[in-house]
Write an enzyme that holds these catalytic residues in place. Structure first.
Site, short mmCIF file in Angstrom:
data_model
loop_
_atom_site.label_atom_id
_atom_site.label_comp_id
_atom_site.label_asym_id
_atom_site.label_seq_id
_atom_site.Cartn_x
_atom_site.Cartn_y
_atom_site.Cartn_z
N LYS A 189 81.38 -30.25 45.76
CA LYS A 189 82.32 -29.30 46.37
C LYS A 189 82.18 -29.36 47.88
O LYS A 189 81.06 -29.50 48.41
CB LYS A 189 82.02 -27.88 45.88
CG LYS A 189 82.84 -26.80 46.55
CD LYS A 189 82.37 -25.41 46.11
CE LYS A 189 83.11 -24.33 46.87
NZ LYS A 189 82.63 -22.99 46.54
N GLU A 238 83.22 -10.28 51.37
CA GLU A 238 82.01 -10.92 50.86
C GLU A 238 80.75 -10.47 51.60
O GLU A 238 80.61 -10.67 52.80
CB GLU A 238 82.16 -12.44 50.96
CG GLU A 238 81.06 -13.20 50.27
CD GLU A 238 81.37 -14.69 50.15
OE1 GLU A 238 80.43 -15.46 49.91
OE2 GLU A 238 82.56 -15.07 50.30
N GLU A 282 83.60 -23.85 40.01
CA GLU A 282 83.26 -23.59 41.40
C GLU A 282 82.35 -22.38 41.52
O GLU A 282 81.35 -22.38 42.26
CB GLU A 282 84.54 -23.38 42.21
CG GLU A 282 84.32 -23.14 43.69
CD GLU A 282 85.63 -22.86 44.43
OE1 GLU A 282 85.54 -22.30 45.53
OE2 GLU A 282 86.70 -23.19 43.90
N GLU A 415 96.73 -21.42 49.35
CA GLU A 415 95.62 -20.46 49.24
C GLU A 415 95.12 -20.04 50.62
O GLU A 415 94.92 -18.85 50.88
CB GLU A 415 94.47 -21.07 48.44
CG GLU A 415 93.26 -20.15 48.34
CD GLU A 415 92.11 -20.76 47.55
OE1 GLU A 415 90.95 -20.60 47.97
OE2 GLU A 415 92.38 -21.37 46.50
#
Length: 432
Positions: A189, A238, A282, A415
């Site tokens: 990733k 987050e 992910e 996105e």
């Protein structure tokens, strides 16, 4: 010989936030940190400051030694709550361009002269000073300032002159190249970011921006770091970490889908995200990597087996809370964790090489740990996403997407475009 730093605590009457924001305009160094659960910290002025990292130490070790040096100078005066250092690290010290971030390119921390801590509507002022004789006078003068500043209510009459998504075609090509690299190598990733340049008619009033940030993004962290005329804003969902001497709480956040217009559509989209193989994979990368990092420093790790949904105004994510218990060294753990796979990729070093090869800009505070660290070992750091840097009439907004083997470039562009909205929407004129 270094000067001693005296500090004292005092109770404040609840203060109107308009007054605190107006007061912030008078100081070069300001930090505001508000959590989704209602904790608030306002920091003004500085006694000491640091740009993390140098030729001899990484950014976490550098800040750790600076904090230790400051702690050796602290002298309490009728105080039970110590001062805190506030600010943010940089995403990557290897990225050195100053074109967008200017003096915040490599991160920035400072020891505030005045800190207001708000918990359960109780206001505590922590005042620090080099002068034991002057500290009470300085505390009284600052307290008086809060009530005497004159907030001016304004409308956001500041149209966007120009809005440019930078290097979109090149970024799509980079995503395609990265997916091929992931399929052909040991890369799993890579988080690739891009930016949006905004040109405003006038220099924005950050008091208004902050108020709109709160009203449009109610369930996120709200962060403002001001260094002279540079302003960093974030409405990040987050948490990087909340910590104490024997615990460390963090979370894995990965995978994104938009919010639905109706509750039924919103639930359907959430179920699609929970069932999506690419996003669940992910998410598992992130959970495993963070858990292994906590175990590496000897913490006992616990987390749910299945993620839940973290819903924000514009998007929803897969979310897994992770907690470690035991004794550990905070800055060593931060160094091991940052950047997590949610912001960098896996394996980390290979992902960072790909990021540095592809991205034509410096991330600065974007994607980096930002928050407050107390001298009693407690604190909280968020991840500087859903963010932008404002310098006069020019702003740069940042957004990233996790690229894996089956990522589709145009979907990743869509996105990241959604992820610009939290800051873009507060910059828009009221009539737009």
């Amino acid at each position: 010989m270094p000067k001693k730093i005296y500090y004292t605590n005092s109770k404040l009457q609840p203060a109107d936030e308009d007054h605190l924001l107006t007061l912030a305009k008078q100081y070069d160094d300001v930090f505001i940190f508000q959590t989704p659960k209602g904790f608030k910290l306002y920091a003004f002025d500085s006694l000491s400051k640091i740009i993390p990292g140098n030729d001899h130490e990484n950014q976490f070790t550098h800040v750790s030694h600076w904090k230790d040096d400051l702690q050796s100078l602290l002298v309490p005066i009728n105080a039970t709550i110590p001062p805190q250092i506030v600010g943010g690290f940089s995403f990557s010290p290897e990225q050195t361009s100053r074109s967008v971030w200017n003096s915040l390119s490599s991160g920035y921390f400072f020891l505030p002269k005045f800190i207001i801590i708000v918990k359960n509507n109780n206001y505590t002022l922590v005042t620090s000073s080099f002068s034991k004789d002057d500290i009470d006078r300085e505390k009284a003068a600052f307290s008086a300032q809060i009530s005497t500043v004159n907030p001016v209510k304004k409308h956001l009459n500041n149209p966007i002159v120009k809005k440019v998504e930078l290097n979109v075609a090149e970024w799509e090509t980079a995503v395609a190249k990265t997916t091929r690299l992931i399929r052909e190598t040991n890369l799993k990733k890579v988080v690739l970011a891009r930016n949006l340049k905004i040109k405003l008619t006038h220099e924005p009033d950050f008091c208004l921006l902050w108020q709109r940030l709160q009203s449009t993004q109610p369930n996120t962290y709200h962060i403002l770091l001001k260094k002279r005329k540079l302003i960093f804003l974030s409405a990040t969902p987050e948490r990087f970490a909340k910590f104490g001497a024997a615990y460390f709480e963090t979370a894995a956040v990965a995978g994104t889908i938009r919010r639905g217009i109706t509750p039924v559509e919103d639930n359907q989209l959430g179920k699609i995200l929970l069932a999506d193989k690419k996003n669940r994979s992910e998410q598992q990368f992130v959970v495993s990597d963070i858990s292994n990092s906590l175990k590496q420093v000897g913490l006992v790790v616990n987390h749910p087996a299945i993620p839940t949904l973290l819903k924000n105004k514009n998007v929803q994510h897969l979310f897994t809370p992770i907690k470690g218990t035991g004794r550990y060294d905070l800055f060593s753990l931060l160094n091991i964790l940052h950047p997590t796979p949610a912001l960098g990729g896996l394996p980390r070093q290979d992902a960072l090489i790909q990021i540095n090869n592809i991205e034509p800009f410096t991330r600065g505070l974007f994607g980096a740990p930002i928050g407050h660290i107390s001298f009693d070992g407690t604190g909280e750091l968020a991840v500087g996403i859903r963010s932008g840097i404002i310098n006069g009439t020019t702003s740069f907004l940042f957004a990233g997407a996790g690229i894996v083997a089956d990522s589709v470039a145009k979907k990743e562009v869509a996105e990241t475009r959604m992820k610009f909205n939290p800051i873009l929407n507060i910059l828009k004129d009221d009539t737009e």
